[in-house]
Design an enzyme around this catalytic site. Sequence first.
Site, PDB file in Angstrom:
ATOM      1  N   GLU A  68     -19.256  -2.664   4.433  1.00  0.00           N
ATOM      2  CA  GLU A  68     -20.216  -3.053   3.390  1.00  0.00           C
ATOM      3  C   GLU A  68     -20.180  -1.973   2.106  1.00  0.00           C
ATOM      4  O   GLU A  68     -19.404  -0.857   2.071  1.00  0.00           O
ATOM      5  CB  GLU A  68     -21.777  -2.942   4.226  1.00  0.00           C
ATOM      6  CG  GLU A  68     -22.376  -4.348   4.292  1.00  0.00           C
ATOM      7  CD  GLU A  68     -22.978  -4.865   2.951  1.00  0.00           C
ATOM      8  OE1 GLU A  68     -22.581  -4.523   1.990  1.00  0.00           O
ATOM      9  OE2 GLU A  68     -23.591  -6.082   3.040  1.00  0.00           O
ATOM     10  N   ASN A 154     -31.137  -1.572   0.524  1.00  0.00           N
ATOM     11  CA  ASN A 154     -29.863  -2.229   0.761  1.00  0.00           C
ATOM     12  C   ASN A 154     -28.742  -2.162  -0.086  1.00  0.00           C
ATOM     13  O   ASN A 154     -27.607  -1.825   0.136  1.00  0.00           O
ATOM     14  CB  ASN A 154     -30.176  -3.933   1.088  1.00  0.00           C
ATOM     15  CG  ASN A 154     -29.234  -4.558   1.863  1.00  0.00           C
ATOM     16  OD1 ASN A 154     -28.383  -4.932   1.097  1.00  0.00           O
ATOM     17  ND2 ASN A 154     -29.267  -4.850   2.876  1.00  0.00           N
ATOM     18  N   ASN A 211     -31.215  -9.032  -1.537  1.00  0.00           N
ATOM     19  CA  ASN A 211     -30.232  -8.347  -0.879  1.00  0.00           C
ATOM     20  C   ASN A 211     -29.213  -7.789  -2.169  1.00  0.00           C
ATOM     21  O   ASN A 211     -29.722  -6.817  -2.906  1.00  0.00           O
ATOM     22  CB  ASN A 211     -29.293  -9.491  -0.051  1.00  0.00           C
ATOM     23  CG  ASN A 211     -28.307  -8.640   0.905  1.00  0.00           C
ATOM     24  OD1 ASN A 211     -27.798  -7.707   0.718  1.00  0.00           O
ATOM     25  ND2 ASN A 211     -28.395  -9.240   2.107  1.00  0.00           N
ATOM     26  N   ASP A 263     -24.290 -12.304   0.328  1.00  0.00           N
ATOM     27  CA  ASP A 263     -24.878 -11.151   0.547  1.00  0.00           C
ATOM     28  C   ASP A 263     -24.754 -10.373  -0.649  1.00  0.00           C
ATOM     29  O   ASP A 263     -25.581  -9.950  -1.342  1.00  0.00           O
ATOM     30  CB  ASP A 263     -24.194 -10.545   1.685  1.00  0.00           C
ATOM     31  CG  ASP A 263     -24.682  -9.170   2.200  1.00  0.00           C
ATOM     32  OD1 ASP A 263     -25.210  -8.573   1.433  1.00  0.00           O
ATOM     33  OD2 ASP A 263     -24.623  -9.008   3.577  1.00  0.00           O
TER      34      ASP A 263
END
Length: 340
Positions: A68, A154, A211, A263
């Site tokens: 990520e 996030n 997100n 995402d």
Amino acid sequence: MMNRRDVLAGAAALTATTVAARAERLPLGDLPGTRYPDPRVEVLDKRFRYKVGNAAIERIATGFRWAEGPVYFRDGGYLLWSDIPNNRIMRWLENGHVSVYRANANYSNGNTRDRQGRLITCEHDTRRVTRTEPDGKITVLIDRFDGKPLNAPNDVVVASDNAIWFTDPGYGIDGFYEGHKDKAELPTRVYRLDPATGQAKVAAEGIDRPNGLAFSPDEKILYVVDSGATHGGRANIRAFTVEGDRLTGDRVFAEGFAPGFTDGVRTDVDGNVWCSMGWADPKEDGVRCYAPSGDLIGKIHLPETCANLCFGGPKKNRLFMAASTSIYAVYVETQGAMVP
């Protein structure tokens, strides 16, 4: 009686059949081998003029649990990203060397750079946003709002006025795999933090699970991914008009992701919106590119669910994609917006 030559020929035929079947099940081809032009970079509209005919998708690193938050450092010639369940930040150098940049990274997720070239990181375990100083010291920028702990920041972007915008959906406290299980004390929101004063403001709420986020090249629009499908909510990209420290004009920019969802999101210098895709049909795993109008114009197909992406490389024309256990890269005929 079957001789050795027959056995070898049969084995070769079986291997070829198995490889062909695997490629058919996932019509993406086996990485890294492919042919030019790469069929996994799909042009859906003539406005998608970014496919490079002799550039293929490359798997540049693999062996992670959940990759990520990629961010590229042009002055250093390296890519950083979070391997969240392994609680570390990884680094890939242009010469191909991969190493651990930071162990015990507090289950970091999203990363970006500020205008001074420092690393800005969202941490799940500590529920905070931090800055890594030139000497390696870590400065906590924010971990609470209105006296309550943040849910679990996030993703994060930094505007040209140095303001830090970040999302706080709370995935890091949903369980123990990417943080620690805990109770949310604040709504899911988008925040704007003024690093000069240390004051944060609520920029947007009412999003199921805010997100990834990215500015348009002129910073007049902030795109925010709603990945609420993870909890029975929506799956779309929203667009907000930026008015100083406020967001107005909430509208749906792109949808049609269900049953999967997006995402991470980035923009290029032409104003196109590039987002990750996955969690449903394997044929849709990868990246989508939307024109500024919201029309879907191109796709990049990967053999894994893609979580996030960023532009980088010496010329800002290489797209890096964090996809499940691997990092992929492909050269495109455009450049990332707001890439230092």
